[in-house]
Design an enzyme around this catalytic site. Structure first.
Site, PDB file in Angstrom:
ATOM      1  CB  CYS A  49     -17.407 -16.571  79.044  1.00 33.24           C
ATOM      2  SG  CYS A  49     -17.864 -17.459  77.557  1.00 33.24           S
ATOM      3  CG  HIS A  50     -15.861 -13.327  81.073  1.00 36.26           C
ATOM      4  ND1 HIS A  50     -16.634 -13.369  79.936  1.00 36.26           N
ATOM      5  CD2 HIS A  50     -14.592 -13.112  80.656  1.00 36.26           C
ATOM      6  CE1 HIS A  50     -15.866 -13.179  78.875  1.00 36.26           C
ATOM      7  NE2 HIS A  50     -14.620 -13.030  79.282  1.00 36.26           N
ATOM      8  N   GLY A  51     -17.452 -16.338  84.524  1.00 38.09           N
ATOM      9  CA  GLY A  51     -17.852 -16.705  85.887  1.00 38.09           C
ATOM     10  C   GLY A  51     -19.072 -16.005  86.445  1.00 38.09           C
TER      11      GLY A  51
END
Lengths: 172, 413, 261
Positions: A136-138
């Site tokens: 999703c956001h690393g």
């Protein structure tokens, strides 16, 4: 009515305040059942623990089970992964925690597979640290599930669990 | 709604709001400053009690919908899940199921009050008609709600009631499939009834606003049935009637609580604690108590079409009451003959309700037919004729004079 | 003022009773007039007798459960407040004596495991057809809600269990049916289920037919209404609160209206 005129103001005010206060107390008490019904009910609470057979999980493999509606990763770690996890300097960590504090048996890493950033499920054996990578956001986690990079604030959570036997673990 | 509010907001936010949306002065005019006859008795508190009932049903209903599953395989057990597992689920469900009965007790008192004091007469005909529409929607909501629980009475009640529409010539059969969404009462029926059960209360709420709006044009009727002559006849709604209505609501809550906590199933049918079974009909199918009079009318006529027709007419008649009653005097206090016929009608309604719960055979059938005949006789013969032949008692000069006379008589010299 | 309030309060309760009692009478059963037991859970302060619920559960488990399910009950309910209140450990042991189907496992196979407190109480038959097949075509009904699904349920169940007799002369019994004075139509498919000393109570109480019938009726009242004690307790608080609140409101009402009379 028996009250005389002389004492009226204070007695009247007291009566109205008492009535209003009583109404407020009643409304407050009434609100509780309507709020509490939103909480997990007894049938949900009864499902709060599960037992898992881990005998078939080979070294280097992992299974994902569902516990309280969330994925739980049960990873049979290799010796290299354990060594890598134990070698990390705590100063490098955002949420410092020893690997031995995150496992009961070093070869079994059991944790809730929910990214501590915003609740996505990280992918296993991906990312720079050989652990988990959240698409999703690393956010990147190491082989002990500790946060190393990205926006997540904390390590992957460890649920309460016990080894019922060498091959069975009870989560929750 | 009454328009004559002197309300001036004082605080800055209130002023800001008032300039853009004059809702504060509207509410102030409708619920605070509204001039209300000073002689209203406790029977007039049932309007407020009914608003309370509607609020309770909507609030508890929204919560039950969070835990209920509208599917034939799960509806019944999801209700049991609410009763057993959900925190305070038993309380919320018992409030809702008994709340339906409480709502009807209150609405019947409210309607009989209107009949006794002539509240439906010029210029309040439309208030009455809106009220009858609300009453019809209440019956619909109650019926849908009773069905979705999916007990034996739910299923067979739904079967019987929907089959009434099959009595309509030509289109009956097609209409039935349309209502059911199938060839019998089944999952599609349950689903649409659930949707409608959630919708109808909000329609009722909208109509209640119209009902009150229409009421606030001429203002309340009162036990004397004479018009308000001036400010000396009225008091402001707040605090005089807010406190009285609140007291009445709390007394009603006591009555309500008695059922919820100590006899929660007394008003229901035990058969509805058996899950719906399409292969076995209960020995006696009876609707909930509040529909029994109509059920008695339906069954008193041994013909499907005419039975349904009579029941429909019994309801349609309610809309016509403002014009069936030819007397210009409102309150039964000053109508010696009407007063007696009013009570006869109350007895007739109770008898119809009693007969509705009994099997349609022997004495019950005969009494049911007589009571049905009297129901129509009352509205179509007695009401119009009484207005022509009755000599009313002299009406008092004004409300304030009557109140003063009464309190003077009540006090020791 | 207080007198008027008392009159109104009295009126409220009288009205409630007046509405409820005829309705009660309207539901008269078609079987014989039921026997009445002075149950511990009757009345606004009624509670269940824990020992009785445990005995009732024992009767259910050793006798009724051969044919009848209590499908809305889970083993965990046995240790919840307001019921028999077995300890968690006892409940676990009770649950574990039954097997439930679980799965599929990782190979896609269903497997049996001992029941756990979270599981529903195991049914005697996997489905209604199996139950009919094993019982001469008659379906033994689920008992979880039985005492609410019959008028005056606890007394009804008790009366049925103790109401078996030889058919009076002239009554022709259908094949496989048994005469029961309290059953609608007097012909019941269930053979007399209880007889003296059929179970040996763990608490040593004498296991007479009457005692067992009462105990299992009480148990089934609890399965139908497991929150009965909560309801009675909360009801008392609510009613007391409302009476005091109504009194204050009535006084406020009189005070506010004083200048109008």
């Amino acid at each position: 009515m028996t009250a005389s005129h002389a004492e009226e103001p204070t007695r009247r005010d007291f009566l109205y305040i008492a009535t209003g206060a009583m109404g407020a107390v009643g409304a407050g008490a009434l609100a509780w059942p309507f709020i509490d019904q939103l909480n997990p009910d007894t049938s949900v609470k009864a499902l709060a623990s599960i037992e898992v057979d881990i005998s078939s999980v080979a070294e280097g493999a992992a299974i994902t089970v569902t516990w309280r509606g969330k994925p739980v990763f049960i990873r049979h770690r290799t010796a290299e992964e354990i060594a890598a996890a134990e070698a990390v300097d705590l100063k490098e960590l955002r949420d410092p925690q020893m690997d031995k504090d995150r496992v009961q048996k070093p070869e079994w890493l059991i944790m809730v597979g929910v990214c501590t950033h915003l609740g996505c499920v990280p992918l296993g054996q991906k990312g720079e640290y050989g652990g988990w990578f959240c698409p999703c956001h690393g956010s990147q986690y190491d082989t002990s599930g500790r946060i190393r990079k990205g926006p997540a604030p904390q390590n992957l959570a460890i649920p309460d669990y016990v080894f019922v036997t060498d091959n069975r673990v009870k989560i929750g | 709604m009454s328009g004559h509010s002197e309300f001036q907001p004082t605080s800055a936010p209130a002023k800001w709001l008032e300039r853009r949306l004059p809702i504060l002065s509207l509410l102030h005019g409708a619920a605070v400053a509204f001039p209300t006859p000073k002689n209203l008795n406790y029977w007039w508190t049932f309007g407020g009690i009914l608003m309370f009932c509607l609020g309770v049903q909507i609030l508890t209903g929204i919560i039950l919908a969070m835990h209920f599953t509208p599917h034939v395989d799960m509806a019944f057990s999801s209700v049991e899940h609410i009763m057993r597992d959900v925190n305070y689920g038993w309380l919320i469900r018992y409030i809702h199921s008994n709340g339906a009965s409480m709502f009807f007790i209150a609405v019947y008192i409210h309607m009989f009050r209107g009949l006794y004091y002539g509240s439906y007469k010029e210029p309040r005909e439309l208030i009455w008609i809106l009220g009858v529409v609300i009453y019809l929607l209440m019956m619909a909501a109650a019926f849908f709600g009773y069905v979705i629980v999916w007990g034996q009475m739910s299923f067979w009640g739904a079967t019987v009631i929907t089959n009434l529409f099959g009595a309509i010539p030509v289109v009956g059969d097609g209409l039935l499939s349309l209502l059911w969404g199938g060839f019998s009462v089944d999952n599609p029926t349950l689903n649409r009834f659930f949707s409608l059960h959630y919708l109808v209360p909000f329609l009722i709420a909208g109509l209640v606003i119209l009902h009150i709006w229409a009421l606030h044009v001429p203002g309340n009727n009162n036990p004397l049935g004479i018009d308000v002559k001036g400010p000396q006849d009225t008091v402001t709604f707040h605090p005089y009637y807010t406190v009285k209505d609140t007291f009445a609501v709390v007394m009603f809550m006591l009555f309500f609580a008695f059922f919820v906590f100590y006899m929660p199933n007394a008003l229901g049918d035990p058969d509805n604690y058996i899950e719906a079974n399409r292969l076995s009909t209960p020995a006696h199918i009876v609707p909930e108590w509040y529909l029994l009079p109509y059920y008695a009318i339906l069954r008193s006529i041994p013909d499907k079409l005419f039975g349904v027709g009579a029941m429909g007419l019994a309801i349609v008649t309610l809309f016509l009451i403002p014009w069936l009653d030819t007397s210009r005097v409102r309150s039964a206090r000053f109508r010696p003959l009407y007063k007696q016929f009013f009570w006869l009608f109350v007895i007739d309604a109770v008898v119809l309700g009693y007969i509705g719960a009994k099997p349609p055979e022997g004495m019950y059938l005969i009494i049911g037919r007589l009571a049905t005949a009297y129901y129509f006789f009352h509205f179509y013969i007695i009401l119009p004729v009484l207005g022509l032949v009755e000599t009313p008692k002299p009406l008092p000069e004004s409300i304030s004079k009557s109140v003063l006379d009464k309190s003077a008589a009540g006090k020791p010299a | 003022m207080t007198n008027k309030l008392q009159i109104i309060l009295g009126g409220v309760f009288l009205a409630a009773a007046a509405i409820a009692l005829p309705l009660d009478a309207a539901h008269a059963s078609e079987g014989g007039e039921l026997k009445h037991v002075n149950w511990s859970f009757n009345g606004p302060f009624g509670t269940f007798d824990r020992a009785q619920l445990k005995r009732g559960f024992q009767v259910y488990r050793e006798v009724c459960s051969a044919c009848h399910s209590v499908k809305f009950m889970s083993y965990r309910n046995l240790s919840e407040a307001g019921g028999p209140e077995y300890t968690d450990a006892e409940t676990k042991t009770i649950a574990a004596t039954n097997k439930v189907m679980d799965g599929p496992d990782r190979d896609g196979e269903m497997f049996e495991r001992p029941a756990e407190p979270k599981d529903r109480i195991v049914k005697p038959f996997p489905n209604d057809n199996a139950a009919r097949a094993a019982n001469n075509g008659a379906l033994p009904p689920d008992l979880s809600l039985m005492t609410k699904a019959r008028h005056d349920g606890p007394n009804y169940v008790y009366s049925i269990l103790t109401g078996y007799a030889d058919a009076p002369e002239g009554v022709v019994m259908a094949d496989g049916m048994n005469y029961n004075h309290y059953f609608p139509g007097q012909q019941i498919a269930m053979p007399p289920p209880l007889s003296d000393d059929q179970v040996t109570y763990e608490d040593g109480a004498p296991a007479t037919l009457d005692q067992m019938a009462q105990d299992v009726s009480a148990f089934l009242t609890w399965t139908a209404e497991p929150k009965l004690e909560d309801r009675h307790k909360l009801g008392l608080k609510v009613v007391l609160f409302l009476i005091v609140f109504a009194g204050l409101l009535f006084a406020s009402y009189k005070r506010i209206w004083k200048d109008q009379h």
